[in-house]
Design an enzyme around this catalytic site. Structure first.
Site, PDB file in Angstrom:
ATOM      1  N   PHE A 115      -2.177  15.857   4.146  1.00  0.00           N
ATOM      2  CA  PHE A 115      -2.444  15.189   3.064  1.00  0.00           C
ATOM      3  C   PHE A 115      -1.202  15.669   2.592  1.00  0.00           C
ATOM      4  CE2 PHE A 115      -3.817  14.493  -1.618  1.00  0.00           C
ATOM      5  CZ  PHE A 115      -4.563  13.671  -1.281  1.00  0.00           C
ATOM      6  N   VAL A 116      -0.798  14.325   1.406  1.00  0.00           N
ATOM      7  CA  VAL A 116       0.946  14.336   1.428  1.00  0.00           C
ATOM      8  C   VAL A 116       0.570  13.704  -0.503  1.00  0.00           C
ATOM      9  CG1 VAL A 116       1.685  14.201   2.984  1.00  0.00           C
ATOM     10  CG2 VAL A 116       1.176  11.764   2.412  1.00  0.00           C
ATOM     11  N   LYS A 169      -0.685   7.293   8.854  1.00  0.00           N
ATOM     12  CA  LYS A 169      -0.574   8.596   9.481  1.00  0.00           C
ATOM     13  C   LYS A 169      -1.593   8.019  10.796  1.00  0.00           C
ATOM     14  CE  LYS A 169      -2.081  11.880   5.944  1.00  0.00           C
ATOM     15  NZ  LYS A 169      -3.284  11.705   5.311  1.00  0.00           N
ATOM     16  N   ASP A 218      -4.106   5.743   5.947  1.00  0.00           N
ATOM     17  CA  ASP A 218      -4.183   6.783   6.397  1.00  0.00           C
ATOM     18  C   ASP A 218      -5.502   6.542   7.595  1.00  0.00           C
ATOM     19  OD1 ASP A 218      -5.518   9.626   7.045  1.00  0.00           O
ATOM     20  OD2 ASP A 218      -6.856   9.545   5.439  1.00  0.00           O
ATOM     21  N   ASP A 247      -1.256  11.336  -5.145  1.00  0.00           N
ATOM     22  CA  ASP A 247      -2.033  11.795  -6.703  1.00  0.00           C
ATOM     23  C   ASP A 247      -2.471  13.064  -5.301  1.00  0.00           C
ATOM     24  OD1 ASP A 247      -3.697  10.246  -6.046  1.00  0.00           O
ATOM     25  OD2 ASP A 247      -4.865  11.539  -7.533  1.00  0.00           O
ATOM     26  N   GLU A 273       0.697  -1.221  -0.226  1.00  0.00           N
ATOM     27  CA  GLU A 273      -0.271  -0.088  -0.132  1.00  0.00           C
ATOM     28  C   GLU A 273       0.852   1.343  -0.217  1.00  0.00           C
ATOM     29  OE1 GLU A 273      -3.266   1.610  -0.401  1.00  0.00           O
ATOM     30  OE2 GLU A 273      -4.038   0.787   0.918  1.00  0.00           O
TER      31      GLU A 273
HETATM   32  P1  5GP Z   1      -7.724   5.213   4.129  1.00  0.00           P
HETATM   33  O1  5GP Z   1      -9.042   3.691   3.571  1.00  0.00           O
HETATM   34  O2  5GP Z   1      -7.033   4.307   5.469  1.00  0.00           O
HETATM   35  O3  5GP Z   1      -8.462   6.332   4.644  1.00  0.00           O
HETATM   36  O4  5GP Z   1      -6.998   5.500   2.793  1.00  0.00           O
HETATM   37  C1  5GP Z   1      -6.218   5.453   2.574  1.00  0.00           C
HETATM   38  C2  5GP Z   1      -6.480   6.198   0.978  1.00  0.00           C
HETATM   39  O5  5GP Z   1      -6.770   7.288   0.776  1.00  0.00           O
HETATM   40  C3  5GP Z   1      -5.165   5.422   0.594  1.00  0.00           C
HETATM   41  O6  5GP Z   1      -4.627   4.725  -0.290  1.00  0.00           O
HETATM   42  C4  5GP Z   1      -4.959   6.568  -0.826  1.00  0.00           C
HETATM   43  O7  5GP Z   1      -5.291   6.445  -1.798  1.00  0.00           O
HETATM   44  C5  5GP Z   1      -5.612   8.084  -0.029  1.00  0.00           C
HETATM   45  N1  5GP Z   1      -5.017   8.371   0.924  1.00  0.00           N
HETATM   46  C6  5GP Z   1      -5.169   8.749   1.860  1.00  0.00           C
HETATM   47  N2  5GP Z   1      -4.097   9.694   2.616  1.00  0.00           N
HETATM   48  C7  5GP Z   1      -3.625  10.453   1.184  1.00  0.00           C
HETATM   49  C8  5GP Z   1      -2.898  11.393   1.547  1.00  0.00           C
HETATM   50  O8  5GP Z   1      -2.094  11.891   2.479  1.00  0.00           O
HETATM   51  N3  5GP Z   1      -2.675  11.767   0.669  1.00  0.00           N
HETATM   52  C9  5GP Z   1      -2.928  11.818  -0.569  1.00  0.00           C
HETATM   53  N4  5GP Z   1      -2.736  11.845  -2.007  1.00  0.00           N
HETATM   54  N5  5GP Z   1      -3.937  10.400  -0.765  1.00  0.00           N
HETATM   55  C10 5GP Z   1      -4.167   9.206   0.710  1.00  0.00           C
END
Ligand code: 5GP
Length: 177
Positions: free
Chosen positions: A154-155, A133, A105, A161, A101
């Site tokens: 947010f990165v 994170k 997040d 992207d 992955e």
């Molecule tokens: P989760 O379900 O863990 O909240 O989100 C995971 C997905 O959200 C990641 O695989 C990614 O696609 C997107 N995502 C989460 N944080 C970031 C971030 O800081 N930057 C970007 N570009 N995508 C993120």
């Protein structure tokens, strides 16, 4: 890369730190999977750069496959309801599987993915995430290999992207909003 929009903010992980950490993770995974035969699953599209670099560091036989998922939540807030846009090409029953992955997040996307993959009865199922994170985590997940823990920003870059751009940066930076 030109940054006409001024979107590229503070560099959180420099290119040389990414290279070093990917080498370390490759060595660790090679040790842990010695004598076994690995299937790496890249989660599209963000994990593409990471998985390509990581697999070059592996000294065990490995295959690569991809999945694409989309969250039903908003762009910045995951809902945990996930749709599979592209499934694996091959079965994973009885295989040693490593999910690769870009970033974890809230963890909701990965939680769903692991549940789906677990049901296919792999021999083992582990996760390697380049970034996490911890502050944002909403579900407890067993992430065996972590590249870097980063703050709640947010990165972009190194696969990640903003509006499909900036994936080609060699480093990870915060997005200037
Ligand atoms: P989760 O379900 O863990 O909240 O989100 C995971 C997905 O959200 C990641 O695989 C990614 O696609 C997107 N995502 C989460 N944080 C970031 C971030 O800081 N930057 C970007 N570009 N995508 C993120």
């Amino acid at each position: 890369m030109s940054d006409a929009d001024g979107a590229i903010g503070e560099v959180l992980v420099a290119a040389e730190d990414l290279e070093r950490r990917v080498r370390e993770l490759g060595a660790e995974i090679s040790r842990d999977y010695a004598g076994r035969d690995l299937v790496m699953i890249g989660v599209l599209k963000g994990a593409v750069l990471f998985i390509a670099d990581l697999m070059r560091e592996l000294e065990v036989p490995c295959e690569i496959d991809f999945m694409a998922v989309s969250s039903y939540g908003s762009a910045t807030d995951s809902s945990g309801v996930v749709r599979i846009l592209k499934d694996l090409d091959a079965a994973i029953e009885g295989r040693d599987v490593l999910v690769v992955e870009d970033i974890v997040d809230s963890g909701l996307t990965l939680h769903y993915l692991l549940k789906t993959l677990h049901a296919r009865e792999p021999r083992s199922l582990e996760v390697c995430a380049l970034l996490t994170k911890p502050e944002r985590r909403r579900v407890d997940l067993p992430i065996r290999y972590v590249g870097f823990e980063i703050p709640n920003r947010f990165v972009i870059g190194y696969g990640l992207d903003h509006g499909q751009r900036y994936r080609n940066l060699r480093y990870v930076a915060a997005l200037n909003e």
